[in-house]
Every structure is written in C-alpha cells, then in structure tokens.
Design a protein around this motif. Structure first.
Motif, PDB file in Angstrom:
ATOM      1  N   ALA A 116      -5.172   0.406  -3.790  1.00 40.32           N
ATOM      2  CA  ALA A 116      -6.599   0.525  -3.434  1.00 40.32           C
ATOM      3  C   ALA A 116      -7.410   0.966  -4.651  1.00 40.32           C
ATOM      4  CB  ALA A 116      -6.763   1.520  -2.290  1.00 40.32           C
ATOM      5  N   MET A 117      -6.869   1.882  -5.445  1.00 36.64           N
ATOM      6  CA  MET A 117      -7.553   2.310  -6.672  1.00 36.64           C
ATOM      7  C   MET A 117      -7.655   1.126  -7.636  1.00 36.64           C
ATOM      8  SD  MET A 117      -8.563   5.484  -7.046  1.00 36.64           S
ATOM      9  CE  MET A 117      -8.202   7.237  -6.945  1.00 36.64           C
ATOM     10  N   VAL A 118      -6.563   0.418  -7.816  1.00 34.52           N
ATOM     11  CA  VAL A 118      -6.552  -0.700  -8.776  1.00 34.52           C
ATOM     12  C   VAL A 118      -7.528  -1.799  -8.327  1.00 34.52           C
ATOM     13  CG1 VAL A 118      -5.100  -2.551  -9.722  1.00 34.52           C
ATOM     14  CG2 VAL A 118      -4.268  -0.193  -9.709  1.00 34.52           C
ATOM     15  N   ALA A 119      -7.648  -1.998  -7.028  1.00 30.84           N
ATOM     16  CA  ALA A 119      -8.602  -3.019  -6.543  1.00 30.84           C
ATOM     17  C   ALA A 119     -10.029  -2.660  -6.979  1.00 30.84           C
ATOM     18  CB  ALA A 119      -8.505  -3.139  -5.024  1.00 30.84           C
ATOM     19  N   ILE A 120     -10.386  -1.382  -6.886  1.00 33.97           N
ATOM     20  CA  ILE A 120     -11.733  -0.958  -7.319  1.00 33.97           C
ATOM     21  C   ILE A 120     -11.848  -1.132  -8.839  1.00 33.97           C
ATOM     22  CG2 ILE A 120     -13.412   0.931  -7.401  1.00 33.97           C
ATOM     23  CD1 ILE A 120     -12.002   2.155  -4.938  1.00 33.97           C
ATOM     24  N   ALA A 121     -10.791  -0.736  -9.558  1.00 32.90           N
ATOM     25  CA  ALA A 121     -10.823  -0.813 -11.029  1.00 32.90           C
ATOM     26  C   ALA A 121     -11.004  -2.263 -11.489  1.00 32.90           C
ATOM     27  CB  ALA A 121      -9.533  -0.219 -11.595  1.00 32.90           C
ATOM     28  N   GLN A 122     -10.307  -3.183 -10.829  1.00 37.91           N
ATOM     29  CA  GLN A 122     -10.397  -4.597 -11.231  1.00 37.91           C
ATOM     30  C   GLN A 122     -11.804  -5.139 -11.049  1.00 37.91           C
ATOM     31  OE1 GLN A 122      -7.014  -5.885  -8.989  1.00 37.91           O
ATOM     32  NE2 GLN A 122      -5.910  -6.562 -10.824  1.00 37.91           N
ATOM     33  N   THR A 123     -12.468  -4.691  -9.995  1.00 30.68           N
ATOM     34  CA  THR A 123     -13.848  -5.127  -9.760  1.00 30.68           C
ATOM     35  C   THR A 123     -14.767  -4.507 -10.812  1.00 30.68           C
ATOM     36  OG1 THR A 123     -13.345  -5.164  -7.426  1.00 30.68           O
ATOM     37  CG2 THR A 123     -15.667  -5.207  -8.000  1.00 30.68           C
ATOM     38  N   MET A 171       0.840  -1.212   0.000  1.00 26.54           N
ATOM     39  CA  MET A 171       0.000   0.000   0.000  1.00 26.54           C
ATOM     40  C   MET A 171       0.872   1.258   0.000  1.00 26.54           C
ATOM     41  SD  MET A 171      -3.381  -0.197   0.156  1.00 26.54           S
ATOM     42  CE  MET A 171      -4.507  -1.574   0.101  1.00 26.54           C
ATOM     43  N   THR A 172       0.507   2.229  -0.846  1.00 28.53           N
ATOM     44  CA  THR A 172       1.247   3.493  -0.816  1.00 28.53           C
ATOM     45  C   THR A 172       0.586   4.412   0.206  1.00 28.53           C
ATOM     46  OG1 THR A 172      -0.176   4.435  -2.510  1.00 28.53           O
ATOM     47  CG2 THR A 172       1.846   3.365  -3.264  1.00 28.53           C
ATOM     48  N   ALA A 173       1.265   5.525   0.480  1.00 28.93           N
ATOM     49  CA  ALA A 173       0.724   6.491   1.438  1.00 28.93           C
ATOM     50  C   ALA A 173      -0.299   7.392   0.754  1.00 28.93           C
ATOM     51  CB  ALA A 173       1.871   7.326   1.995  1.00 28.93           C
ATOM     52  N   TRP A 174      -0.579   7.162  -0.547  1.00 29.32           N
ATOM     53  CA  TRP A 174      -1.477   8.050  -1.286  1.00 29.32           C
ATOM     54  C   TRP A 174      -2.617   7.248  -1.893  1.00 29.32           C
ATOM     55  CZ3 TRP A 174       3.700   7.422  -2.834  1.00 29.32           C
ATOM     56  CH2 TRP A 174       4.582   8.275  -2.176  1.00 29.32           C
ATOM     57  N   TYR A 175      -3.769   7.857  -1.870  1.00 28.18           N
ATOM     58  CA  TYR A 175      -4.974   7.154  -2.323  1.00 28.18           C
ATOM     59  C   TYR A 175      -5.041   5.765  -1.665  1.00 28.18           C
ATOM     60  CZ  TYR A 175      -5.999  10.936  -5.506  1.00 28.18           C
ATOM     61  OH  TYR A 175      -6.312  12.171  -6.018  1.00 28.18           O
ATOM     62  N   GLY A 176      -5.003   5.798  -0.345  1.00 27.82           N
ATOM     63  CA  GLY A 176      -5.250   4.593   0.441  1.00 27.82           C
ATOM     64  C   GLY A 176      -6.724   4.218   0.320  1.00 27.82           C
ATOM     65  N   GLU A 177      -7.124   3.182   1.029  1.00 27.84           N
ATOM     66  CA  GLU A 177      -8.458   2.598   0.855  1.00 27.84           C
ATOM     67  C   GLU A 177      -9.586   3.636   0.918  1.00 27.84           C
ATOM     68  OE1 GLU A 177      -9.308  -0.507   3.659  1.00 27.84           O
ATOM     69  OE2 GLU A 177     -11.436  -0.548   3.086  1.00 27.84           O
ATOM     70  N   ASP A 178      -9.549   4.515   1.924  1.00 31.53           N
ATOM     71  CA  ASP A 178     -10.687   5.434   2.089  1.00 31.53           C
ATOM     72  C   ASP A 178     -10.683   6.552   1.049  1.00 31.53           C
ATOM     73  OD1 ASP A 178     -11.629   3.889   4.078  1.00 31.53           O
ATOM     74  OD2 ASP A 178     -10.979   5.182   5.733  1.00 31.53           O
ATOM     75  N   LEU A 179      -9.504   7.107   0.751  1.00 39.00           N
ATOM     76  CA  LEU A 179      -9.486   8.185  -0.252  1.00 39.00           C
ATOM     77  C   LEU A 179      -9.785   7.616  -1.651  1.00 39.00           C
ATOM     78  CD1 LEU A 179      -9.245  11.210  -0.175  1.00 39.00           C
ATOM     79  CD2 LEU A 179      -6.837  11.000  -0.788  1.00 39.00           C
ATOM     80  N   ALA A 180      -9.366   6.381  -1.906  1.00 34.44           N
ATOM     81  CA  ALA A 180      -9.697   5.746  -3.193  1.00 34.44           C
ATOM     82  C   ALA A 180     -11.219   5.593  -3.307  1.00 34.44           C
ATOM     83  CB  ALA A 180      -8.998   4.393  -3.307  1.00 34.44           C
ATOM     84  N   TYR A 181     -11.836   5.136  -2.235  1.00 32.76           N
ATOM     85  CA  TYR A 181     -13.300   4.979  -2.234  1.00 32.76           C
ATOM     86  C   TYR A 181     -13.977   6.344  -2.467  1.00 32.76           C
ATOM     87  CZ  TYR A 181     -17.993   4.722  -0.266  1.00 32.76           C
ATOM     88  OH  TYR A 181     -19.348   4.847  -0.081  1.00 32.76           O
ATOM     89  N   ILE A 182     -13.509   7.358  -1.740  1.00 30.41           N
ATOM     90  CA  ILE A 182     -14.138   8.685  -1.832  1.00 30.41           C
ATOM     91  C   ILE A 182     -13.921   9.280  -3.227  1.00 30.41           C
ATOM     92  CG2 ILE A 182     -13.964  11.065  -0.969  1.00 30.41           C
ATOM     93  CD1 ILE A 182     -13.382   9.763   1.843  1.00 30.41           C
TER      94      ILE A 182
END
Ligand SMILES: C[S@@+](CC[C@H](N)C(=O)[O-])C[C@H]1O[C@@H](n2cnc3c(N)ncnc32)[C@H](O)[C@@H]1O
Length: 243
Positions: A71-78, A1-12
């Motif tokens: 976290a962004m890529v996880a959403i994109a893959q879904t 995980m990077t320090a940027w666009y972590g799970e919550d900011l990626a979701y938002i």
C-alpha cells in the motif's frame, strides 16, 4: 498485502505523518553534498509513500525505493512515477551498487519480519560491499525512552478524515517497543477501523556503531538530520565507506 501499513494506515501516514520525512531530507542532501555525492543511485530502504524519494529524485539522483508494504509502494509509485520501487523486505532485498543507502523513519527498527543482531549485521555487510567507495549509509532507529518503565502510554492524532489511537509500551528486557494502533478512516458517512500492532527493536547506539565499525564503516551518531532534530528517543547513524 502485509498486515502492516495496510491501505488505511499507509494513507494516514502519508497525509498525517509526512513531516518526519520532509524535514529529514534536506539534512540528508547536505550530507551527500558534503561527501561530493552529486548524482548516481540512492537505495531507499523503507521508502514508505515516497515523500523523501521525491525530494531525492528532484535533486538529481536516481532512486530505488524498497518497502515491505504494498500500500505504501502504491502511493510512492503514483507520487514519483520515474523512480523505481519494489515491494520487498529491506533485510533480504537485493541492493544494487549505489552511492548511498538511506532509511528514514525507524525502518531498521521494525520487527515485521525477522530482525535480529545477525540479520542486521548481514545487512550492514551487504550494504558495505555494494556501496561505491566514498559512499554513505544513513539511517535512524528508535532507542529507549518512548514510555516510562511499566507505563502504557496512550495518545491520539487526528486529521480531516482520520483518527489514529496509539498505545505504546517498552519492554526493557527484550529491548522492544510495542505500538498498538487503531486507525479510523472516514469512508462516506462512516469510519472504517483497522488494527495493527507494530514491534520495534530499541537500539543501544554504542553497540550499533560498534557493529558498523567492525564491518568497515566510519561512523557518526547524532540526533538530527541537519537542522531537523528528531523527536525524542530516535537517533541517526551516518556510516561512511572509506574511499
Ligand atoms: C514510519 S514508516 C517511514 C516511511 C518513510 N520512510 C517516511 O519517512 O515517511 C516505516 C516504513 O518502514 C517500512 N518497513 C518496516 N519494516 C520493513 C522491512 N522489513 N522491509 C521493508 N520496509 C519495511 C514500513 O512498511 C513503512 O513504510
């Protein structure tokens, strides 16, 4: 995980800031159509949660999405299970031969990892080499104008289960925009807090266009993707590889 666009900011970003990608995509499809690029592989640098990936994919293109945020890529893959995604830095990732490279949403401005004139020029060279003749490289960046000199601009945005507070300021000497972000996301009865600081390079479009031209591209600079005018202090570069 990077320090940027972590799970919550990626979701938002995905639920609350999707308009930029969704409104940019039709204009990008028009540019491709105009260049008679009807099919083939598009590499999307900074694909985020796959909002534009999905539109490109549904329009008949193969898409390889690359983003530094897992976290962004996880959403994109879904969202687009039949596209290919990689968690990697756009500045160093391998870019396969393709008909177009696109990057929507200021991704080339981010200085999460090393971003300098030399890094950017090396990227432009690699993209030029790997693009098929007649291919196109389309991207947008931030330019000065997000806050008055010396000002610390603050605003907030809210959704059903989140709030984002942003403090931004520009350093005209370093040509840097700093966004300090506090994200609050509802989890059960409580709100979970995440803090991120994003540094973005502010570009001079004349210099950027010059560098692209020096590397072989024909270049158009604009403030819109088709009918969608970008928000203030953002500009688009459309770089063509001659046939
Ligand atoms: C403002 S978001 C835009 C995302 C998506 N293109 C959209 O329009 O919804 C910026 C994206 O750039 C990504 N990014 C920033 N620096 C990057 C880098 N060096 N390599 C890959 N992705 C990067 C971030 O993780 C984030 O997903």
């Amino acid at each position: 995980m990077t320090a940027w666009y972590g799970e919550d900011l990626a979701y938002i970003h995905d639920v609350g800031f999707r308009d930029y990608a969704l409104k940019s995509a039709p204009g990008i499809l028009d540019i491709l159509k105009h260049r008679e690029i009807q099919s083939g592989l598009i590499v999307e640098l900074g694909c985020g949660s796959g909002l534009s990936t999905e539109i490109l994919h549904q329009s008949g293109y193969q898409v390889l999405g690359i983003d530094i945020s897992a976290a962004m890529v996880a959403i994109a893959q879904t969202r687009v299970p039949t596209a290919e995604f990689r968690v990697d830095s756009l500045f160093t990732a391998e870019i396969p031969p393709c008909c177009a490279v696109i990057s929507i949403g200021e991704c080339l401005s981010y200085a999460f990892d090393a971003n300098s004139d030399a890094v950017l020029e090396a990227l432009f060279q690699r993209i030029y080499q790997t693009l098929l003749p007649g291919g196109v490289f389309i991207f947008d960046v931030v330019v000065p104008g997000h806050a008055a000199p010396g000002e610390v601009a603050r605003h907030f945005t809210e959704g059903q289960d989140w709030i984002v507070l942003v403090e931004k300021q520009e350093d005209p000497i370093q040509q840097l925009l700093t966004r300090r972000i506090i994200a609050l996301r509802q989890v059960g009865d409580l709100y979970r807090r995440t803090d991120e600081v994003h540094f973005l390079r502010l570009f001079n479009m004349e210099n950027l266009a010059k560098t692209l031209r020096q590397n072989g591209f024909q270049v158009d600079i604009t403030d819109r993707y088709g009918a969608f005018s970008l928000p203030p202090a953002r500009m688009v570069a459309i770089a063509y590889k001659p046939i």
